[in-house]
Enzyme design. Sequence first.
Site: not given
Length: 375
Positions: A94-95, A122, A142, A144, A170, A247, A271, A274, A302-304, A326
């Site tokens: 997470m950024a 990140s 991670q 980018y 990612t 990812k 993501h 997002r 991942d996610s949720g 989150r």
Amino acid sequence: MAEAVLPTPDVPLGVAPAPAGLADLAEAARAVLPVEVWDFIDGGSGAETTLAANRRALDRVAVLPRVLRGVHAARTEARLLGATHAMPVAVAPMAYQRLVHSEGEPALAAAAGAAGVPYVASTLSSVPIEQIAAAGGAVWFQLYWLRDRGLVADLLDRAHAAGCAALAVTVDVPILGRRLRDVRNAFAIPPHVTAANLPAGRDDLAHAAAPGVSAVAAHTGEVFAPAVSWADLDWLRGRTALPLVVKGILDPRDAELAVAAGADAVVVSNHGGRQLDGAPASASALPGVVAAVAGRCEVLLDSGVRGGVDVLRGLALGAHGVLVGRPMLWALAAGGRAGAEAALALLADEFRDALTLAGCADPAAARELRTMTVE
């Protein structure tokens, strides 16, 4: 007359009770964060249909518990990417974590290390990778994909030199999803928070507020490479001997291509809702990806993910582990490193309880459980 309510011995007057579940941390974080920062970490893209779908999909997964299995207290340890961790969980990348707390990434990395789980740092961390890796524990980097291939190579070299245990690339961000909360807020990263892994000045656009513009989207549009291909992943595989995690996979065909490219693991992820609004929930896509890779690499969800039961659900659907995102930002915002440590301890307790109630001695047994989809 109403009867007086007295404080319990372990909750003194004036002290808020500890959260009963990770979801309780959301309101604690919202109470201390500026509205535009809360929207940045909480929001999704478009109408946020995929963001909402992530939670709905997990809630529809009913796990069939086994009984009379002789399990008194389950063990939570599991192996991910060839190493044993305290539970099959990693803290998601997470950024800009100094947005939510001045301690930023090193605090969350240290909390993950203390909990015995990997922390994924990140590319857009607000603290350099070297400081994050020095905080302790297993750190995955991670990546980018950037327009400047030389800068990509430099980041790889730095991750290797810092002792990162894995590389997670990612692949679902050719451009940033249109995140309407950020557009409406004209959100820009404050000057004291920088993309610390990038050369000075490379994140200037992220700080340039303008009406009706997400400065974060403007910045990533300038520095991210929009046309990454499988050939680039082949180049990356040739540059590192570290375990390679891909990812952002949802289509089983892409999972098969990732295996062919030498991936050691794939992360089934949208993501966090997002990127493409209208993409499926990660939990809904997971079984198809598990079937496609057929044991040739690890699969992470991942996610949720919001608690220990969700970790159990992910394993029962075939994942080897999950990424939690989150809720860890909520914990960091509400209490810094101590808050993050408490959140991970709570997650471990929730997961141990879920395993025990499902009749599973350990995470491996959870992957043998069956599930039902309920309305």
